[in-house]
Write a protein that holds these residues in place. Structure first.
Motif, PDB file in Angstrom:
ATOM      1  N   PRO A  54      42.523  39.844  30.791  1.00 46.83           N
ATOM      2  CA  PRO A  54      43.217  40.331  31.992  1.00 46.83           C
ATOM      3  C   PRO A  54      42.880  41.788  32.326  1.00 46.83           C
ATOM      4  CG  PRO A  54      44.721  39.046  30.645  1.00 46.83           C
ATOM      5  CD  PRO A  54      43.474  39.239  29.836  1.00 46.83           C
ATOM      6  N   PHE A  55      42.688  42.612  31.312  1.00 48.73           N
ATOM      7  CA  PHE A  55      42.318  44.012  31.518  1.00 48.73           C
ATOM      8  C   PHE A  55      41.051  44.121  32.360  1.00 48.73           C
ATOM      9  CE2 PHE A  55      39.394  47.313  29.999  1.00 48.73           C
ATOM     10  CZ  PHE A  55      40.119  48.486  30.170  1.00 48.73           C
ATOM     11  N   ALA A  56      40.112  43.217  32.156  1.00 45.30           N
ATOM     12  CA  ALA A  56      38.856  43.281  32.905  1.00 45.30           C
ATOM     13  C   ALA A  56      39.089  43.136  34.404  1.00 45.30           C
ATOM     14  CB  ALA A  56      37.898  42.198  32.409  1.00 45.30           C
ATOM     15  N   TRP A  57      40.059  42.322  34.788  1.00 46.30           N
ATOM     16  CA  TRP A  57      40.376  42.172  36.212  1.00 46.30           C
ATOM     17  C   TRP A  57      40.954  43.456  36.780  1.00 46.30           C
ATOM     18  CZ3 TRP A  57      38.206  39.201  39.343  1.00 46.30           C
ATOM     19  CH2 TRP A  57      37.853  37.881  39.014  1.00 46.30           C
ATOM     20  N   ALA A  58      41.813  44.136  36.021  1.00 42.93           N
ATOM     21  CA  ALA A  58      42.402  45.385  36.499  1.00 42.93           C
ATOM     22  C   ALA A  58      41.328  46.439  36.729  1.00 42.93           C
ATOM     23  CB  ALA A  58      43.438  45.889  35.497  1.00 42.93           C
ATOM     24  N   GLY A  59      40.347  46.519  35.831  1.00 46.26           N
ATOM     25  CA  GLY A  59      39.275  47.489  35.984  1.00 46.26           C
ATOM     26  C   GLY A  59      38.416  47.213  37.201  1.00 46.26           C
ATOM     27  N   ALA A  60      38.083  45.952  37.432  1.00 48.49           N
ATOM     28  CA  ALA A  60      37.259  45.597  38.587  1.00 48.49           C
ATOM     29  C   ALA A  60      37.964  45.960  39.888  1.00 48.49           C
ATOM     30  CB  ALA A  60      36.929  44.112  38.554  1.00 48.49           C
ATOM     31  N   GLN A  61      39.243  45.644  39.956  1.00 48.35           N
ATOM     32  CA  GLN A  61      40.001  45.913  41.179  1.00 48.35           C
ATOM     33  C   GLN A  61      40.109  47.417  41.437  1.00 48.35           C
ATOM     34  OE1 GLN A  61      43.326  47.216  41.478  1.00 48.35           O
ATOM     35  NE2 GLN A  61      43.543  46.812  43.671  1.00 48.35           N
ATOM     36  N   GLU A  62      40.401  48.183  40.390  1.00 45.32           N
ATOM     37  CA  GLU A  62      40.574  49.621  40.572  1.00 45.32           C
ATOM     38  C   GLU A  62      39.287  50.293  41.033  1.00 45.32           C
ATOM     39  OE1 GLU A  62      41.846  53.661  38.119  1.00 45.32           O
ATOM     40  OE2 GLU A  62      42.228  51.695  37.232  1.00 45.32           O
ATOM     41  N   GLY A  63      38.175  49.986  40.380  1.00 46.71           N
ATOM     42  CA  GLY A  63      36.911  50.612  40.757  1.00 46.71           C
ATOM     43  C   GLY A  63      36.475  50.263  42.163  1.00 46.71           C
ATOM     44  N   LEU A  64      36.657  48.990  42.549  1.00 43.76           N
ATOM     45  CA  LEU A  64      36.243  48.574  43.888  1.00 43.76           C
ATOM     46  C   LEU A  64      37.137  49.202  44.955  1.00 43.76           C
ATOM     47  CD1 LEU A  64      34.176  46.889  45.398  1.00 43.76           C
ATOM     48  CD2 LEU A  64      35.663  44.904  45.138  1.00 43.76           C
ATOM     49  N   GLU A  65      38.430  49.301  44.674  1.00 51.02           N
ATOM     50  CA  GLU A  65      39.345  49.934  45.634  1.00 51.02           C
ATOM     51  C   GLU A  65      38.987  51.402  45.834  1.00 51.02           C
ATOM     52  OE1 GLU A  65      41.826  49.013  47.683  1.00 51.02           O
ATOM     53  OE2 GLU A  65      41.284  46.939  47.234  1.00 51.02           O
TER      54      GLU A  65
END
Length: 527
Positions: A265-276
């Protein structure tokens, strides 16, 4: 530069030699005196005493790298011999490649820097050129050790079976059953081969990795040193600080991966934050905002569209060679972005072009994965760490829920697989190592001075995780560098200055250059 972590990638004197020899003498002197370190077990040897073999440094030649590494010409090299599994007395001894690169300063500081590389499983010696170019050995000796299982170690936990799968997977739908079947077959082949050779896969974890570095400091006779960890290496550095705080002067963490939180799940949070953060940067740049006003909507539409009807193209990889078959679907789009396979300055243009039926930038980036260096990555270490420390404790529904929070409206088949960590539940059933989360997912608490570097566009390890972890590290400094992705220091002269300042004054680093930083302007293509 090699990209590492979450593949999570990747990316290297007479007087100086005498000074270096003085640093290394305690290990060789102990051997000469016939003390506990005098035995020279081989990698497959079993001690007969009922106790694990003593760790010891044995001087020797530097590794023969495919491309010459200039810094190794003046380095003092050898191997650290350690027990493979410290919990199993009488087990075999393994050898870890070590290089001590002398400081370029005429009067270097007495406390060296030890580097912990990313991955897990990333090739460490390949990182030396980036570290030297970043000034890591300007004022201090720089110590490199390949984490257990890496290239140049004995044993080497490479999985050429997985390298070959990765090369062909660019031409397969990202999450199709056939893709999963081929991947799991490669994983099983590698596991069967490694275990048949006597490798104890349960011993390749962050606890043993940390103990190796603790033993290295003792074996080299170093009173105090500084730790610099990148990506998974920052996870390892925090584990090392928690379990072996003795002799640590300061810790620098680049592209921080928090041991207490890292998971699928952590990997999803990182992807979302960087793209935002990338979307926000484009919106803050008038030319980018005017030219690409609908980036989020366009990418969302393309993920949904291509997951239903993938594109199949023949594309020449950026590295050159013959064209290769490439499949672009929803999962491929996100994985290309998370891997930083498209330069950040070009991402808005790539998304806009994709929306207009021009997928070439994404396709070329996907084709780059068809070029694999077989045997370079220690996939055995990768799987043992991921399957014992990252995957347990979260169900597939947790991963899907995290994906839905990050990217509402995306297709479930995309959101069910963490970015760059596809099919990990099934992989870990094949790999079959015990759950170590109880001992690994622990928040670090320490008064050792700590410096966090994160890039605002990092889609592997989101920048906000450093600030959360800093709450339990009262002598910490957090630095965010705009427009940088994974592995900040080699990409940012300002970060290099901050790191040098931190190593000189760990409790009061000079971060003044950060305030004036901006991201590289985005590429503006004609309409």
């Amino acid at each position: 530069m090699a990209e590492h972590s979450f593949h999570i990638g990747t990316p290297a004197a007479g007087a100086a030699a005498l000074a270096l020899l003085a640093v290394l003498l305690p290990a060789s002197a102990g051997a000469a005196a016939g003390g506990p370190a005098s035995r020279h077990p081989g990698p497959g040897d079993v001690t007969g005493s009922g106790t694990a073999a003593a760790s010891r440094f044995v001087p020797g030649p530097c590794p023969k790298t495919p491309e010459p590494i200039e810094a190794l010409a003046t380095a003092r090299c050898g191997v650290l011999e350690v027990p493979e599994n410290r919990a199993r007395p009488g087990g075999r001894t393994i050898r870890l490649a070590v290089a001590v690169i002398p400081a370029t300063s005429a009067k270097p500081a007495q406390d060296p820097v030890v580097f912990m590389s990313g991955g897990p499983g990333g090739e460490t010696f390949d990182d030396i050129p980036f570290l030297v170019d970043s000034g890591l050995n300007r004022d201090r000796d720089l110590i490199i050790m390949a984490q257990r299982g890496n290239l140049y170690d004995e044993p080497n936990l490479a999985c050429p079976e997985l390298d070959r799968f990765n090369a062909t997977s660019v031409g397969l739908p990202s999450y199709a059953p056939r893709t999963r079947e081929l991947m799991l077959d490669a994983v099983k082949q590698c596991r069967d081969r490694l275990t048949a050779d006597g490798t104890d896969l349960t011993a390749y974890n962050s606890t043993e990795n940390a103990a190796d570095f603790a033993d290295l400091r003792t074996a080299l006779g170093i009173k105090r040193w500084n730790v610099y960890g990148h990506s998974y290496g920052s996870d390892l550095a925090m584990t090392y600080l928690r379990l072996h705080p003795q002799g640590i002067r300061a810790v620098a963490l680049d592209s921080f991966t928090p041991p207490q939180s890292v998971s699928l799940p952590f990997a999803w949070a990182g992807a979302q934050e960087g793209l935002e953060r990338l979307y926000e940067a484009c919106a803050a740049e008038p030319r980018c905002k005017s030219r690409y006003p609908n980036l989020r909507r366009t990418l969302n539409e393309q993920v949904r569209k291509l997951e239903v009807r993938p594109l199949t193209l023949n594309v020449r990889p950026p590295q050159g060679g013959d064209p290769v078959k490439v499949v672009l679907d929803g999962g491929a789009l996100l994985n290309v972005l998370v891997a930083k396979a498209i330069p950040f300055a070009d991402v808005p243009a790539a998304i806009e072009e994709l929306g207009r039926g021009r997928p070439e930038r994404f396709a070329r980036a996907r084709a780059a994965g068809s070029v694999q260096v077989e045997g370079q990555t220690a996939h055995g270490l990768t799987n043992s760490v991921v399957c014992s420390e990252w995957v347990p404790g979260h169900s597939p529904s947790d991963v899907l829920a995290a994906g839905r929070r990050a990217f509402p409206g995306w297709p479930d088949p995309v959101l069910a697989q963490a970015p760059q960590l596809a099919f990990q539940e099934q992989v870990c059933r094949v790999w079959d190592v015990p759950d170590r989360t109880a001992m690994q997912r622990v928040a670090p608490v320490s008064s050792v001075p700590t410096l966090f570097f994160n890039g605002t566009f990092d889609m592997k390890t989101g920048a906000s995780w450093a600030q959360k972890t800093a709450r339990t590290l009262p002598r910490s400094t957090t630095v965010q560098v705009p427009g940088i992705g994974h592995w900040v220091v080699p990409q940012s002269p300002c970060a290099q200055k901050v790191l040098a300042s931190f190593l000189t004054r760990p409790t009061a680093p000079d971060t003044g250059c950060v305030a004036g930083l901006k991201w590289e302007p985005f590429t503006i293509t004609p309409k």
